[in-house]
Scaffold this motif. Structure first.
Motif, PDB file in Angstrom:
ATOM      1  N   PHE A  57       0.821  -1.215   0.000  1.00  0.00           N
ATOM      2  CA  PHE A  57       0.000   0.000   0.000  1.00  0.00           C
ATOM      3  C   PHE A  57       0.856   1.267   0.000  1.00  0.00           C
ATOM      4  N   GLY A  58       2.098   1.173   0.507  1.00  0.00           N
ATOM      5  CA  GLY A  58       2.944   2.354   0.628  1.00  0.00           C
ATOM      6  C   GLY A  58       3.400   2.910  -0.697  1.00  0.00           C
ATOM      7  N   LEU A  59       3.808   2.048  -1.615  1.00  0.00           N
ATOM      8  CA  LEU A  59       4.270   2.527  -2.922  1.00  0.00           C
ATOM      9  C   LEU A  59       3.145   3.193  -3.713  1.00  0.00           C
ATOM     10  N   PRO A  60       1.952   2.583  -3.807  1.00  0.00           N
ATOM     11  CA  PRO A  60       0.862   3.255  -4.524  1.00  0.00           C
ATOM     12  C   PRO A  60       0.462   4.595  -3.905  1.00  0.00           C
ATOM     13  N   VAL A  61       0.367   4.645  -2.572  1.00  0.00           N
ATOM     14  CA  VAL A  61      -0.095   5.896  -1.966  1.00  0.00           C
ATOM     15  C   VAL A  61       0.923   7.008  -2.172  1.00  0.00           C
ATOM     16  N   LEU A  62       2.203   6.694  -2.116  1.00  0.00           N
ATOM     17  CA  LEU A  62       3.231   7.707  -2.374  1.00  0.00           C
ATOM     18  C   LEU A  62       3.154   8.220  -3.816  1.00  0.00           C
ATOM     19  N   GLN A  63       2.829   7.328  -4.738  1.00  0.00           N
ATOM     20  CA  GLN A  63       2.760   7.708  -6.145  1.00  0.00           C
ATOM     21  C   GLN A  63       1.514   8.536  -6.460  1.00  0.00           C
ATOM     22  N   LEU A  64       0.444   8.325  -5.732  1.00  0.00           N
ATOM     23  CA  LEU A  64      -0.820   9.006  -6.021  1.00  0.00           C
ATOM     24  C   LEU A  64      -0.901  10.409  -5.431  1.00  0.00           C
ATOM     25  N   LEU A  65      -0.031  10.742  -4.494  1.00  0.00           N
ATOM     26  CA  LEU A  65      -0.109  12.029  -3.813  1.00  0.00           C
ATOM     27  C   LEU A  65       0.274  13.198  -4.716  1.00  0.00           C
ATOM     28  N   ASP A  66      -0.281  14.345  -4.407  1.00  0.00           N
ATOM     29  CA  ASP A  66       0.098  15.593  -5.073  1.00  0.00           C
ATOM     30  C   ASP A  66       1.016  16.347  -4.120  1.00  0.00           C
ATOM     31  N   ALA A  67       2.313  16.343  -4.407  1.00  0.00           N
ATOM     32  CA  ALA A  67       3.295  16.947  -3.502  1.00  0.00           C
ATOM     33  C   ALA A  67       3.095  18.446  -3.353  1.00  0.00           C
ATOM     34  N   ALA A  68       2.479  19.081  -4.344  1.00  0.00           N
ATOM     35  CA  ALA A  68       2.277  20.526  -4.290  1.00  0.00           C
ATOM     36  C   ALA A  68       1.204  20.923  -3.281  1.00  0.00           C
ATOM     37  N   GLU A  69       0.307  19.998  -2.952  1.00  0.00           N
ATOM     38  CA  GLU A  69      -0.767  20.262  -1.990  1.00  0.00           C
ATOM     39  C   GLU A  69      -0.292  19.857  -0.601  1.00  0.00           C
ATOM     40  N   ARG A  70       0.036  20.851   0.257  1.00  0.00           N
ATOM     41  CA  ARG A  70       0.635  20.566   1.571  1.00  0.00           C
ATOM     42  C   ARG A  70      -0.446  20.396   2.634  1.00  0.00           C
ATOM     43  N   HIS A  71      -1.240  19.366   2.488  1.00  0.00           N
ATOM     44  CA  HIS A  71      -2.239  19.017   3.487  1.00  0.00           C
ATOM     45  C   HIS A  71      -2.404  17.496   3.485  1.00  0.00           C
ATOM     46  N   PRO A  72      -2.945  16.901   4.561  1.00  0.00           N
ATOM     47  CA  PRO A  72      -3.085  15.439   4.600  1.00  0.00           C
ATOM     48  C   PRO A  72      -3.982  14.920   3.478  1.00  0.00           C
ATOM     49  N   GLN A  73      -3.415  14.029   2.667  1.00  0.00           N
ATOM     50  CA  GLN A  73      -4.174  13.420   1.574  1.00  0.00           C
ATOM     51  C   GLN A  73      -4.396  11.926   1.792  1.00  0.00           C
ATOM     52  N   ALA A  74      -3.573  11.330   2.648  1.00  0.00           N
ATOM     53  CA  ALA A  74      -3.690   9.896   2.931  1.00  0.00           C
ATOM     54  C   ALA A  74      -3.583   9.679   4.426  1.00  0.00           C
ATOM     55  N   LEU A  75      -4.397   8.755   4.920  1.00  0.00           N
ATOM     56  CA  LEU A  75      -4.432   8.435   6.351  1.00  0.00           C
ATOM     57  C   LEU A  75      -4.229   6.936   6.514  1.00  0.00           C
TER      58      LEU A  75
END
Length: 563
Positions: A57-75
Motif C-alpha cells: 500500500f505504501g508505494l501506490p499511496v506515495l505515487q498518487l499524492l500531489d506533492a504541491a498540496e501541503r495538506h493530509p491526503q492519505a491516512l
C-alpha cells in the motif's frame, strides 16, 4: 518475471526500493499495487504478517499524492505505536528519491503538542493510532476533509483491541475519501461488517488461505503436566542455545514472574507488559532489537505491533484464549523468507484447543519430546564447540601471548584441556541436569480415549474460550459501575486494556462496555470474574482520584451518576 516497473511503479520509487534490495514483488504486492494505483477502488488484502503489506500500500499511496498540496491526503491507521513508527520509517525509505512528500506519525505516549506543531507545518501522509488520532480530531488539530485514501493496516488486530467504534468514528470523519484500503491477516465477521458498511464493492485479494500459517514456520508442541510448565520452558530454552525469540504469556503477572525466575537463573531476558512506562518499553525493545537480550516475555496486548527481524522462535508458554491470536503470535517469526519455529507448551486437557488452532492455521503441529537432561547438556556442549571452532583467529593482536600460553599448557594433554574447558563451561548445566526427571506426558490409547470423551462431553463447555462471551449474552453477565470515563483520558480500547491489566482477567470475560464522560458500565461474567474485577479496581487510585466500582444494579451506579 514480474517486476515493480511492470506493475506501474514510477522511477523515483523504483530507485529507492532498488537501493533497499527490493528485486521481485511479493505475491500481495504483485496483486495489490496495480489495483491501488488506480486510486478510486476500495480494496481488501488478506495476507499474513511479514508478507510485504507495507510496500503493497505504501508505494501506490506515495505515487498518487500531489506533492504541491501541503495538506493530509492519505491516512494510515494501525493498532500500535511500534507499527505506526515502523510504517512511517518504511515510507520515508520508499520516498528517499522522491522530493517534497512529508510523512507524519501520530501516536500515544509522545508529546501531542509536538505532533500538532508538525501537522501545522504541513504533511501529505498521516500514520496514526486510533486513540491519538481521535484526540487530534476532537481538538480540531487535524483536518481530514481532504483525505483521499484511508488505509487500515492490521485491521483484525485493531478490532481485537476494541477499536471498532474508533475506526467507525474516523471513517465518518473522512467524508471525501476516494477509496479505503483494508489489510488484515484474518477476516473475522466484525471486519466483514465494517467493509460492507463503508466500502463499495471492494476488490479482494487473498494471498494463501485466510488465517493460514506462514509456510516457513514449523509449528510444534510439547505435552507436559501443568506443574512442569516452567521446567519445560527452561529445557526448551537450554536445548536451543542460539535462540532469539519471544515467549508469550496470558497475563502480565505471569510475564513478570517468569522473567524474574529466569533472570535469577542467569538468562538474558526482559518482560514487556502493561505496567511499563513508554520510556521503559522503548528501552526494553531497543535492547531486544540490538540482541543485547536473547528473549523477550510479553503479553498479547503488550506485544502488538512488534516487528523485529530475525526472530528464530515464538514460544507459547500458554495457548492464547482467542485461537485467532495464535496466528499473530506465530507471525513474529518466519519473516522475509526465513525459517522460524512456533512452539507451544500444553497440558493433556489443552490438546483439544490445539486441534482447533490446527484447523484455523491449516497446519498440523508436530509433537516433540521434551529434551532429557543429557540431551540438553549434549546440545549445549556441541554449540559451544562449534562457536570455538568458528572463532575468527585472523587478528594478530594476541600473537604476543601465544608463546606464554604454549609454555603454560606444555605438560597438559589435548584431552585434558578439553575436559577442563567442558568443566569450566558446563558445570552449571551438568549439576542442574544430573538427576533431571522426564517431563513428557506419554500418550496411550486410554489417554486418547479419555480426551476424546472430554472433547465430546464435558469439554464442550470450554470448546472455545473466545466464544464464552457470546454464550453469556443470555444473561450470565453482571453489570458493574465505575467512576471513570472519557474525561479521565480514556477511549474504549485504552479503558479495556486498563481494566484487563488491573484485574488480570481474560478479554472474553467481558461483555459490553458503555462509556460516558464521567462514568462507565462494564459487563463482566457473573460470579468470580465480576468479584475479581471489583476487588482489583474498587478503592484504588487513578491520577490522584479514588476509583469506585460496584454492582450497577444495586443502585450505587445510578446514584453516583447524578453526583
Amino acid at each position: 518475471m514480474t517486476t515493480f516497473e511492470s506493475l506501474g511503479v514510477q522511477d523515483g520509487l523504483l530507485e529507492s526500493i532498488s537501493a533497499l534490495g527490493f528485486v521481485q514483488p511479493t505475491p500481495i504486492q504483485e496483486q495489490a499495487i496495480p489495483v491501488l494505483l488506480q486510486g478510486t477502488k476500495d480494496f481488501i488484502g488478506l495476507a499474513q504478517t511479514g508478507t510485504g503489506k507495507t510496500a503493497a500500500f505504501g508505494l501506490p499511496v506515495l505515487q498518487l499524492l500531489d506533492a504541491a498540496e501541503r495538506h493530509p491526503q492519505a491516512l494510515i491507521i494501525c493498532p500500535t505505536r511500534e507499527l505506526c513508527l515502523q510504517i512511517a520509517n518504511d515510507l520515508d525509505a520508499f520516498k528517499k528519491k522522491t522530493k517534497g512528500i512529508h510523512v507524519t506519525a501520530v501516536y500515544g505516549g509522545a508529546s501531542i503538542g509536538e505532533q500538532i506543531r508538525e501537522l501545522k507545518r504541513g504533511t501529505h501522509i498521516v500514520v496514526a493510532t486510533p486513540g491519538r488520532l481521535i484526540d487530534l480530531i476532537e481538538r480540531k488539530a487535524i483536518n481530514l476533509e481532504k483525505i483521499h485514501y484511508v488505509i487500515l493496516d492490521e485491521a483484525d488486530e485493531m478490532l481485537n483491541m476494541g477499536f471498532k467504534d474508533d475506526i467507525e468514528f474516523i471513517l465518518q470523519n473522512t467524508p471525501n475519501r476516494q477509496s479505503i484500503w483494508l489489510f488484515s491477516a484474518t477476516m473475522p465477521q466484525e471486519i466483514r461488517k465494517v467493509s460492507k458498511r463503508y466500502m463499495n464493492q471492494p476488490f479482494e485479494v487473498t494471498v494463501g488461505k485466510v488465517n493460514s500459517g506462514n509456510a516457513n514456520i514449523d509449528h510444534q508442541y510439547y505435552s507436559t503436566q501443568h506443574i512442569n510448565r516452567y521446567e519445560t520452558l527452561k529445557r526448551i530454552i537450554d536445548f536451543n542455545p542460539g535462540i532469539y525469540g519471544i515467549i508469550f504469556t496470558r497475563t502480565k503477572a505471569d510475564a513478570q514472574e517468569i522473567t524474574e525466575r529466569l533472570i535469577r537463573e542467569g538468562y538474558d531476558i526482559e518482560a514487556l507488559h502493561g505496567d511499563l512506562t513508554q520510556a521503559q518499553r522503548d528501552k526494553v525493545m531497543g535492547r531486544f532489537r540490538e540482541k543485547s537480550i536473547q528473549l523477550l516475555i510479553a503479553t498479547d496486548v503488550a506485544a502488538r505491533g512488534i516487528d523485529v527481524q530475525g526472530i528464530t522462535h515464538v514460544i507459547n508458554y500458554e495457548l492464547p484464549d482467542d485461537t485467532e491470536v495464535y496466528t499473530h503470535r506465530s507471525g513474529r517469526t518466519g519473516r522475509a523468507g526465513r525459517d522460524g519455529v512456533s512452539l507451544s507448551i500444553v497440558t493433556p486437557r489443552e490438546l483439544y484447543r490445539l486441534r482447533q488452532i490446527e484447523k484455523i492455521v491449516n497446519t498440523r503441529f508436530s509433537k516433540m519430546d521434551i529434551p532429557s537432561g543429557k540431551d540438553v547438556c549434549r546440545k549445549q556442549f556441541f554449540h559451544f564447540t562449534d562457536k570455538l571452532l568458528s572463532a575468527d583467529i585472523s587478528s594478530n593482536e594476541y600473537e604476543a601471548y601465544i608463546p606464554a600460553l604454549q609454555e603454560k599448557f606444555a605438560e597438559v594433554t589435548k584431552e585434558e584441556i578439553l575436559q577442563r574447558v567442558a568443566a569450566l563451561e558446563f558445570d552449571r548445566f551438568l549439576k542442574y541436569y544430573e538427576n533431571a526427571t522426564d517431563l513428557n506426558v506419554r500418550e496411550d490409547k486410554r489417554d486418547r480415549g479419555s480426551r476424546e470423551l472430554d472433547r465430546r462431553g464435558q469439554g464442550d463447555a470450554g470448546r472455545s474460550a473466545a466464544g464464552a462471551g457470546r454464550r453469556n449474552s443470555g444473561g450470565a453477565y453482571q453489570r458493574l459501575f465505575v467512576n471513570l470515563g472519557t474525561k479521565d483520558g480514556f477511549y474504549k480500547a485504552s479503558f479495556l486494556q486498563f481494566i484487563l491489566d488491573m484485574s488480570d482477567l481474560r478479554k472474553d470475560a467481558l461483555g459490553r462496555i458503555d462509556m460516558k464522560e464521567m462514568n462507565s458500565w462494564v459487563e463482566v461474567e457473573a460470579g468470580p470474574s465480576a468479584n475479581k474485577m471489583i476487588k482489583a479496581l474498587d478503592g484504588k487510585n487513578f491520577k490522584g482520584r479514588k476509583i469506585r466500582m460496584n454492582d450497577a444494579d444495586s443502585g450505587g451506579g445510578r446514584r453516583r451518576t447524578r453526583e
